[in-house]
Enzyme design. Structure first.
Site, PDB file in Angstrom:
ATOM      1  N   ASP A  36       0.857  -1.190   0.000  1.00  0.00           N
ATOM      2  CA  ASP A  36       0.000   0.000   0.000  1.00  0.00           C
ATOM      3  C   ASP A  36       0.893   1.240   0.000  1.00  0.00           C
ATOM      4  O   ASP A  36       1.872   1.314   0.758  1.00  0.00           O
ATOM      5  CB  ASP A  36      -0.898   0.001   1.237  1.00  0.00           C
ATOM      6  CG  ASP A  36      -1.915   1.127   1.211  1.00  0.00           C
ATOM      7  OD1 ASP A  36      -3.004   0.907   0.672  1.00  0.00           O
ATOM      8  OD2 ASP A  36      -1.606   2.222   1.723  1.00  0.00           O
ATOM      9  N   GLU A  49      -4.741   2.292  -4.364  1.00  0.00           N
ATOM     10  CA  GLU A  49      -3.295   2.359  -4.190  1.00  0.00           C
ATOM     11  C   GLU A  49      -2.755   1.060  -3.607  1.00  0.00           C
ATOM     12  O   GLU A  49      -1.692   1.022  -3.007  1.00  0.00           O
ATOM     13  CB  GLU A  49      -2.914   3.539  -3.291  1.00  0.00           C
ATOM     14  CG  GLU A  49      -3.396   3.449  -1.871  1.00  0.00           C
ATOM     15  CD  GLU A  49      -4.766   4.075  -1.635  1.00  0.00           C
ATOM     16  OE1 GLU A  49      -5.044   4.430  -0.488  1.00  0.00           O
ATOM     17  OE2 GLU A  49      -5.551   4.204  -2.594  1.00  0.00           O
TER      18      GLU A  49
END
Length: 357
Positions: free
Chosen positions: A221, A265
């Protein structure tokens, strides 16, 4: 107060102005589709579209309405894949039906030929058959044989043509299938690709009890990604996503590994036949690779500093399925985030933290 979003907006206006100029100079039509094609061309986010536009304008000096429709359907309209797959499936079915029809014709022709030979054999066996009748029988056999041979040659030619056509359809369907599994922004696998690869790999992975290496999973992430988007705009956010994808490709060399962007993301790396130690080493290479890159705003050349990522690593256990493995990898990722970001946590570290708690 940051001027990032305003700067991003100014760049968008500049792209729009350039799009209108190109549409005026090289396009026979001024439609929303034409604008969308030229804006994508100017933004440079679809290299394949840019190559196609350059090729068409070099050949013809302009883009016709048909050219615009083709470019839009191929590179912009997400519905194209479903339409293309349906069309290819219909063509494939039609081709197979044509082959079956030719085979049925050949079978009928062969059956009729056999019946004819049987009847003629009976005539030949008749001792009362005259010489004239024998000549007629031989002539009939020769003619029937010629017809069957011609039919077989036609069938062979048709089969060769169909083989080539089916191979072309197969390649087109495979290309469409791969595109449906690809994230357009990064070129990595999309969520569907990630979930399919994880499930398939976990199901096929040997357990340690059988002497094989298990499947490992890395989830990644981007740290503070929302801040990048809010501060510098979505175009810069897209640049960050592409940067992470590039680093992943550079540092994951495992055979059969699946690299995917399965969320905004969020990224995943499925590693078949890889133990926890090796998987953690790969995760660290990716983390250091991202941190080692300096992000530069393309429109201004301004340095935006470093991007960091947090990663979680989990390895398949005997009773794992794809869901449970992903849950444990996510737990490791969340632990890395809570510990301060820009770090890799694996299951042993998370278990140790739990024991301390």
């Amino acid at each position: 107060m940051s001027l990032g979003p305003d700067s991003d907006r100014d760049r968008s206006f500049t792209l729009a102005q350039r799009s209108f100029e190109l549409m005026r100079d090289y396009c026979a039509c001024a439609t929303p589709r034409a604008y969308a094609v030229w804006y994508l061309y100017v933004s440079g986010t679809q290299p394949l579209l840019n190559d196609a536009v350059k090729r068409l304008t070099t050949q013809n000096g302009t883009l016709t309405s048909a050219d615009i429709d083709g470019l839009h359907d191929t590179y912009i309209d997400g519905r194209r894949l479903a339409v293309e797959v349906d069309r290819m499936n219909s063509s494939l079915i039609a081709e197979v039906e044509g082959i079956m029809e030719m085979i049925e014709v050949s079978i009928r022709s062969t059956a009729q030929y056999g019946e004819s030979l049987q009847a003629l054999t009976h005539d030949i066996a008749n001792t009362a058959t005259s010489r004239t009748r024998l000549r007629e029988i031989v002539t009939t056999i020769v003619a029937n044989t010629r017809d069957v041979t011609a039919n077989n040659r036609t069938l062979e030619a048709r089969m060769r043509e169909s083989r080539s056509e089916i191979e072309t359809l197969r390649e087109t369907l495979e290309a469409a299938r791969l595109e449906s599994l690809t994230d357009a922004l990064t070129g990595l696998g999309n969520r569907k690709s990630f979930e399919e690869a994880l499930r398939r790999t976990v199901d096929a992975s040997p357990t340690s009890a059988h002497g094989g290496k298990p499947t490992s999973l890395i989830v990644l992430d981007i740290d503070s990604f929302k801040r990048f988007n809010d501060l510098y705009g979505h175009l810069t956010g897209d640049q960050v996503l592409r940067l992470v994808a590039i680093v992943m490709r550079e540092h994951v060399g495992q055979t059969g590994a699946t690299l995917a962007r399965f969320g905004g993301e969020e990224f995943g790396i499925v590693l078949p036949e890889t133990g926890l130690e090796d998987a953690r080493a790969i995760a660290e290479r990716v983390r250091n690779g991202v941190t080692g890159r300096e992000l530069v705003k393309r429109s201004t050349g301004e340095s935006l500093g470093k991007v960091t990522v947090s990663l979680g690593v989990a390895t398949q256990r005997g009773d794992d399925n794809a869901v449970s493995l992903l849950e444990r990898a996510d737990a490791c990722l969340f632990a890395a985030k809570r510990a301060g970001r820009n770090r890799t946590y694996d299951e042993t570290e998370v278990d140790a933290l739990r024991d301390v708690a």
